[in-house]
Scaffold this motif. Structure first.
Motif, PDB file in Angstrom:
ATOM      1  N   ALA A 108      20.757  59.106  39.773  1.00  0.00           N
ATOM      2  CA  ALA A 108      21.610  59.131  41.101  1.00  0.00           C
ATOM      3  C   ALA A 108      20.942  60.129  41.980  1.00  0.00           C
ATOM      4  O   ALA A 108      21.083  59.978  43.151  1.00  0.00           O
ATOM      5  CB  ALA A 108      22.865  59.655  40.664  1.00  0.00           C
ATOM      6  N   ASP A 142      20.229  59.296  45.818  1.00  0.00           N
ATOM      7  CA  ASP A 142      20.572  60.378  46.941  1.00  0.00           C
ATOM      8  C   ASP A 142      19.736  60.844  47.857  1.00  0.00           C
ATOM      9  O   ASP A 142      19.659  61.031  49.045  1.00  0.00           O
ATOM     10  CB  ASP A 142      21.459  61.421  46.443  1.00  0.00           C
ATOM     11  N   SER A 144      20.564  53.827  38.467  1.00  0.00           N
ATOM     12  CA  SER A 144      21.373  54.589  39.564  1.00  0.00           C
ATOM     13  C   SER A 144      21.694  53.084  40.307  1.00  0.00           C
ATOM     14  O   SER A 144      21.084  52.230  40.223  1.00  0.00           O
ATOM     15  CB  SER A 144      20.676  55.554  40.590  1.00  0.00           C
ATOM     16  N   GLN A 198      23.866  52.716  44.281  1.00  0.00           N
ATOM     17  CA  GLN A 198      24.480  53.185  45.073  1.00  0.00           C
ATOM     18  C   GLN A 198      24.545  52.252  46.473  1.00  0.00           C
ATOM     19  O   GLN A 198      23.514  51.666  46.789  1.00  0.00           O
ATOM     20  CB  GLN A 198      23.879  54.585  45.789  1.00  0.00           C
ATOM     21  N   SER A 252      30.889  52.155  38.560  1.00  0.00           N
ATOM     22  CA  SER A 252      30.766  52.023  40.213  1.00  0.00           C
ATOM     23  C   SER A 252      32.296  51.964  40.583  1.00  0.00           C
ATOM     24  O   SER A 252      33.271  51.331  40.181  1.00  0.00           O
ATOM     25  CB  SER A 252      29.989  50.930  40.703  1.00  0.00           C
ATOM     26  N   GLU A 285      33.213  50.569  44.393  1.00  0.00           N
ATOM     27  CA  GLU A 285      32.433  49.977  45.685  1.00  0.00           C
ATOM     28  C   GLU A 285      33.263  48.981  46.323  1.00  0.00           C
ATOM     29  O   GLU A 285      32.821  47.813  46.453  1.00  0.00           O
ATOM     30  CB  GLU A 285      31.300  49.266  45.212  1.00  0.00           C
ATOM     31  N   ASP A 312      29.775  54.437  44.866  1.00  0.00           N
ATOM     32  CA  ASP A 312      29.340  55.803  44.006  1.00  0.00           C
ATOM     33  C   ASP A 312      29.277  55.229  42.787  1.00  0.00           C
ATOM     34  O   ASP A 312      30.151  54.613  42.333  1.00  0.00           O
ATOM     35  CB  ASP A 312      29.794  56.819  44.518  1.00  0.00           C
ATOM     36  N   ASN A 334      26.732  60.428  42.641  1.00  0.00           N
ATOM     37  CA  ASN A 334      26.348  60.470  44.172  1.00  0.00           C
ATOM     38  C   ASN A 334      27.111  61.329  45.025  1.00  0.00           C
ATOM     39  O   ASN A 334      28.400  61.221  45.096  1.00  0.00           O
ATOM     40  CB  ASN A 334      26.241  59.085  44.684  1.00  0.00           C
ATOM     41  N   ARG A 352      29.022  59.797  53.019  1.00  0.00           N
ATOM     42  CA  ARG A 352      29.422  58.356  52.795  1.00  0.00           C
ATOM     43  C   ARG A 352      29.844  57.618  54.440  1.00  0.00           C
ATOM     44  O   ARG A 352      30.218  56.352  54.401  1.00  0.00           O
ATOM     45  CB  ARG A 352      30.737  58.159  51.984  1.00  0.00           C
TER      46      ARG A 352
END
Length: 379
Positions: A160, A164, A244, A246, A337, A339, A354, A367, A371
């Motif tokens: 993660a 990021d 990860s 994201q 997640s 999302e 995240d 994460n 945003r």
């Protein structure tokens, strides 16, 4: 993966946990194939091939690798499984398998077969154990894999962190992204994932500019990034085998119009509501409802066209699924997640994602990047 392969390490512990569940009535043995289930239980990472390679985990007794002789050194060096039954290319593996199952008294047992086992090998198992009944290995392993141990969580935190760092790189691009194709921007993302210490991609990178962002599983193409237009960027990498995942929706160049701002703010609010709902004892459906209500109350319910989230582990999509009707209680160690998204066909889409870990009293976001939509500074 870098976790210990000692007899007291995580792999041996996972095998013992699986055996306990078998003895509790789930079945007489698990039969695995090169897959993430095999990786989870032994640390051995191999792609499926044309040769018979199985791990048999009986309810009673030690696990046994049934493998081509050319794998023997690898298996002894990379796993804790001591009992290796090898065969050569001059042998009939189906006949050797029949002998092994008879020796283990499994020819009339209940065998839980790897969910991803190729039909060819499943058929050979059925012929080697004609009186046996069959189920799926996930009946035992899914419930073990759904709660991550500290070694797994450490790998996922590091993966993660890589994602990021790439979000920060994307924001820093600013106006330089204008005119790039989606494919070129996806290649930039993948290059930066490697530069920050990731290993490949955990799934096909999504870069959806403008109207393409309204297609949730669009990948990328030759559409160019336009100023003021939202771009959905969904990507991940792996660290020690763990992924990860994201998503950020960014706007490069000019400021977006009021509709984009409204929708982006709404999705961000829904994502926050979903994360805020996560704690032990609430259900997966509760989290979906918390995020979905925000979007429905604003009149965009029909444009939120997928579940709120999915479990993440060795597989990018696994249990628990954060969806209406899933009444499974959340437990510490689960990773999934959050999302939510809104998709306006032929216009644009917004998704913010995240990963979170359920803790003893709430959750931890894996994460931490901003945003918002801006590509310069916090918002």
């Amino acid at each position: 993966m870098t976790t210990s392969n000692s007899a007291s390490g995580p792999y041996a512990q996972r095998i013992e946990a699986a055996k306990r569940r078998l003895r509790d009535g789930a079945g007489d043995a698990i039969v695995l194939f090169p897959s993430n289930n095999l990786l989870y239980t032994t640390g051995f990472d191999e792609s499926p091939g044309e040769r018979h390679l199985f791990l048999v985990i009986p309810a009673d007794g030690d696990p046994v690798f049934f493998a081509p002789a050319l794998y023997e050194t690898q298996l002894r060096e990379e796993t804790t499984v001591a009992d290796l039954r090898t065969w050569t290319d001059s042998d009939d593996p189906a006949d050797r398998l029949r002998t092994l199952l008879a020796e283990l008294d499994l020819r009339d047992g209940h065998l839980l077969v790897d969910d991803e086992m190729w039909a060819l090998f499943t058929q050979d198992l059925r012929e080697a154990a004609p009186e046996a009944t069959f189920g799926l290995a996930s009946e035992v392993l899914a419930d073990l894999r759904v709660r991550k141990d500290e070694a797994e969580l450490d790998a996922m935190r590091r993966a993660a962190d890589v994602a990021d760092a790439v979000v920060d790189d994307l924001r820093a691009l600013g106006d330089d992204a204008i005119g790039m194709s989606e494919t070129a921007l996806a290649e930039y993302v993948e290059d930066r994932l490697e530069a920050h210490g990731g290993s490949g991609v955990s799934f096909a990178t999504i870069v959806g500019a403008g109207p393409n962002g309204a297609k949730p599983h669009y990948h990328h193409g030759e559409t160019e990034i336009q100023p003021g237009e939202p771009v959905v960027l969904d990507f991940g990498t792996r660290v020690d085998g763990y992924p990860s995942d994201q998503t950020r929706t960014l706007v490069f160049g000019d400021e977006p119009d009021d509709t984009v701002r409204e929708v982006h703010d709404l999705v961000r609010e829904a994502q926050h509501a979903g994360v805020d709902a996560v704690e032990p004892g609430v259900t997966a459906a509760d989290v979906d409802r918390a995020a979905r209500e925000v979007i429905e109350d604003a009149g965009y319910g029909d444009e939120f066209i997928h579940r709120t989230g999915h479990g993440v582990g060795l597989d990018v999509h696994e249990e628990p699924f954060i969806v209406a009707g899933n009444d499974r209680d959340l437990e510490p160690g689960m990773v999934f997640s959050v999302e939510p998204g809104i998709y306006l066909p032929d216009e644009f889409g917004v998704r913010i994602e995240d990963l979170v870990v359920v803790t003893e009293d709430g959750c931890e976001r894996l994460n931490t990047t901003d945003r918002g939509w801006k590509t310069a500074g916090p918002n």
